[in-house]
Structures are given as structure tokens and as C-alpha cells.
Scaffold this motif. Sequence first.
Motif, mmCIF file in Angstrom:
data_model
loop_
_atom_site.group_PDB
_atom_site.id
_atom_site.type_symbol
_atom_site.label_atom_id
_atom_site.label_comp_id
_atom_site.label_asym_id
_atom_site.label_seq_id
_atom_site.Cartn_x
_atom_site.Cartn_y
_atom_site.Cartn_z
ATOM 1 N N GLY A 138 0.820 -1.206 0.000
ATOM 2 C CA GLY A 138 0.000 0.000 0.000
ATOM 3 C C GLY A 138 0.853 1.254 0.000
ATOM 4 N N SER A 139 0.214 2.377 -0.236
ATOM 5 C CA SER A 139 0.891 3.672 -0.254
ATOM 6 C C SER A 139 0.734 4.355 1.097
ATOM 7 C CB SER A 139 0.304 4.559 -1.347
ATOM 8 O OG SER A 139 0.517 3.999 -2.618
ATOM 9 N N GLU A 140 1.753 5.149 1.461
ATOM 10 C CA GLU A 140 1.723 5.930 2.693
ATOM 11 C C GLU A 140 2.238 7.324 2.400
ATOM 12 O OE1 GLU A 140 4.068 4.044 5.718
ATOM 13 O OE2 GLU A 140 2.899 2.207 5.658
ATOM 14 N N ILE A 141 1.566 8.325 2.936
ATOM 15 C CA ILE A 141 2.018 9.705 2.813
ATOM 16 C C ILE A 141 1.933 10.340 4.190
ATOM 17 C CG2 ILE A 141 1.572 11.972 1.786
ATOM 18 C CD1 ILE A 141 0.433 10.513 -0.658
ATOM 19 N N TRP A 142 3.059 10.886 4.660
ATOM 20 C CA TRP A 142 3.130 11.566 5.955
ATOM 21 C C TRP A 142 3.464 13.024 5.687
ATOM 22 C CZ3 TRP A 142 6.164 14.415 9.219
ATOM 23 C CH2 TRP A 142 5.796 14.430 10.571
ATOM 24 N N LEU A 143 2.683 13.939 6.251
ATOM 25 C CA LEU A 143 2.823 15.366 5.970
ATOM 26 C C LEU A 143 3.341 16.120 7.195
ATOM 27 C CD1 LEU A 143 -0.600 15.714 4.143
ATOM 28 C CD2 LEU A 143 1.664 15.434 3.091
ATOM 29 N N PRO A 144 4.404 16.939 7.025
ATOM 30 C CA PRO A 144 4.974 17.688 8.155
ATOM 31 C C PRO A 144 4.198 18.970 8.451
ATOM 32 C CG PRO A 144 6.227 18.170 6.182
ATOM 33 C CD PRO A 144 5.183 17.139 5.797
ATOM 34 N N ASP A 145 4.531 19.605 9.563
ATOM 35 C CA ASP A 145 3.880 20.855 9.966
ATOM 36 C C ASP A 145 4.007 21.936 8.894
ATOM 37 O OD1 ASP A 145 3.100 19.787 12.401
ATOM 38 O OD2 ASP A 145 4.875 20.516 13.461
ATOM 39 N N GLU A 146 5.178 22.040 8.274
ATOM 40 C CA GLU A 146 5.402 23.067 7.251
ATOM 41 C C GLU A 146 4.423 22.899 6.085
ATOM 42 O OE1 GLU A 146 6.965 26.537 6.060
ATOM 43 O OE2 GLU A 146 7.683 25.516 7.862
ATOM 44 N N PHE A 147 4.124 21.661 5.706
ATOM 45 C CA PHE A 147 3.136 21.404 4.653
ATOM 46 C C PHE A 147 1.749 21.820 5.129
ATOM 47 C CE2 PHE A 147 -0.100 18.909 2.556
ATOM 48 C CZ PHE A 147 0.246 19.019 1.223
ATOM 49 N N LEU A 148 1.396 21.439 6.346
ATOM 50 C CA LEU A 148 0.070 21.754 6.879
ATOM 51 C C LEU A 148 -0.162 23.257 6.980
ATOM 52 C CD1 LEU A 148 -0.213 19.010 9.641
ATOM 53 C CD2 LEU A 148 -1.141 18.964 7.316
ATOM 54 N N ALA A 149 0.920 24.055 7.134
ATOM 55 C CA ALA A 149 0.808 25.504 7.247
ATOM 56 C C ALA A 149 0.744 26.191 5.876
ATOM 57 C CB ALA A 149 1.993 26.054 8.039
ATOM 58 N N ALA A 150 1.001 25.482 4.793
ATOM 59 C CA ALA A 150 1.011 26.073 3.450
ATOM 60 C C ALA A 150 -0.401 26.404 2.978
ATOM 61 C CB ALA A 150 1.677 25.103 2.469
ATOM 62 N N SER A 151 -0.474 27.237 1.948
ATOM 63 C CA SER A 151 -1.772 27.598 1.365
ATOM 64 C C SER A 151 -2.369 26.386 0.652
ATOM 65 C CB SER A 151 -1.596 28.740 0.362
ATOM 66 O OG SER A 151 -0.938 28.265 -0.802
ATOM 67 N N PRO A 152 -3.690 26.372 0.459
ATOM 68 C CA PRO A 152 -4.313 25.262 -0.283
ATOM 69 C C PRO A 152 -3.715 25.092 -1.686
ATOM 70 C CG PRO A 152 -6.005 26.552 0.818
ATOM 71 C CD PRO A 152 -4.704 27.296 0.986
ATOM 72 N N GLU A 153 -3.433 26.193 -2.366
ATOM 73 C CA GLU A 153 -2.852 26.126 -3.708
ATOM 74 C C GLU A 153 -1.475 25.466 -3.676
ATOM 75 O OE1 GLU A 153 -5.744 29.457 -3.396
ATOM 76 O OE2 GLU A 153 -3.967 28.968 -2.239
ATOM 77 N N GLU A 154 -0.673 25.831 -2.692
ATOM 78 C CA GLU A 154 0.673 25.256 -2.584
ATOM 79 C C GLU A 154 0.611 23.779 -2.210
ATOM 80 O OE1 GLU A 154 5.038 26.326 -0.727
ATOM 81 O OE2 GLU A 154 3.273 27.271 0.168
ATOM 82 N N LYS A 155 -0.286 23.405 -1.319
ATOM 83 C CA LYS A 155 -0.445 21.997 -0.953
ATOM 84 C C LYS A 155 -0.762 21.151 -2.181
ATOM 85 C CE LYS A 155 -2.107 22.795 3.746
ATOM 86 N NZ LYS A 155 -3.273 22.780 4.642
ATOM 87 N N ALA A 156 -1.733 21.586 -2.985
ATOM 88 C CA ALA A 156 -2.114 20.838 -4.181
ATOM 89 C C ALA A 156 -0.938 20.736 -5.147
ATOM 90 C CB ALA A 156 -3.306 21.509 -4.855
ATOM 91 N N ALA A 157 -0.255 21.839 -5.414
ATOM 92 C CA ALA A 157 0.861 21.840 -6.368
ATOM 93 C C ALA A 157 1.982 20.920 -5.897
ATOM 94 C CB ALA A 157 1.377 23.262 -6.559
#
Length: 181
Positions: free
Chosen positions: A156-175
Motif C-alpha cells: 500500500g501507499s503511505e504519505i506523511w505530511l509535516p507541519d510546514e506542509f500543513l501551514a502552506a496555502s491550499p494552492e501550494e499543498k495541491a501543487a
Amino acid sequence: MKRMLMPLRRSVVVLGVVLGAGVAMAAPKQDAINLKIAFQSFNLEMTPEAVTGADFQVARSPGALTGRGLKGNFTLALKDGRVEGAVGGAPVNLTVTKEGDAIVAKGGFGGRPVNLKLSPSELTLYVRDCTYRLKAEQSNRFYTGRRSCDRAMTPGSEIWLPDEFLAASPEEKAAILFLAL
């Protein structure tokens, strides 16, 4: 008898150190986007200025992402609800909206159709002819599940997201997710 036990004790200590190192290496890097996709695993270190990995360099600035990745060089403009630009010479034209607590992105990325839904409970992406259906193990941070393009024996696939990602804008997260996958 003591002479025979000494090599055994050393072997146990060495094995314990090796196993302990394996456990430490298996933990996600706290400042990185950690991706385990099929039989590959990689980390993208994320700071306020950049996102970097072995074949991935992104310069972050207000309203823009520039750099290079596996899909080629890119320049992306991040505007209110839009991501526009080019990846590897192919156009990027995304619409990014909020639906409740979810980020939804639709459009084209690198000349191909893409979709994204990122919420505290799930991450669903369609990119490069694969649909990722991942459920949150830890709200908004760690997602696990399957890809539609994998065979039954593929992990299976796993993706772990750091605090810096969570603080980014929605546009930046998607990109960033589309660039990484």
C-alpha cells in the motif's frame, strides 16, 4: 564456556544495534513529506524556503513555486484559488477550492488531468493515470491506502505530511502533492 558465550553476546549486541537502527530509520522524518509508493520510499525535506529531495528541488516564495523535479523544470504561480504555469513545458491550470474542511483541486497539471481531495479524514488523488485512495491514520498528517494502478501484491501507499506542509496555502499543498507524485 565463557569463551564461547563472548562471541554470542557480541552478536546479540550487534544485532540489537542493527535492528534498533532499522526502527529509527523507519520513523517518519518530522520535517519532511514522507512517501512510500509501491516499492519506493523517499523524503522531501520542507522548509519555509524550499522543498528538496534527491531529484526534487522547489524554491518557495510568496505566490510562486519554481524548480525542477522528475517531470522537468517548472514555474508555478499560486493565486487565489488558482495554480497556473508549466511543468516540463506542459501547461498547469488548476482550480483550488475549499469544501468544508477539505481542499479540492481540479484541472490540468503538466498537460494531464488531475483531481485532489485532501481532508482530515482522507486523501484522494488522481494523477498520472492512478487514483490514490488513502485514509487518515492521524488526522491531517498520515494517510495510508491503495493506488488503482497497483497489482494486488504491491504494498500500500503511505504519505506523511509535516507541519510546514500543513501551514502552506491550499494552492501550494495541491501543487506540491502533484509535483511529488
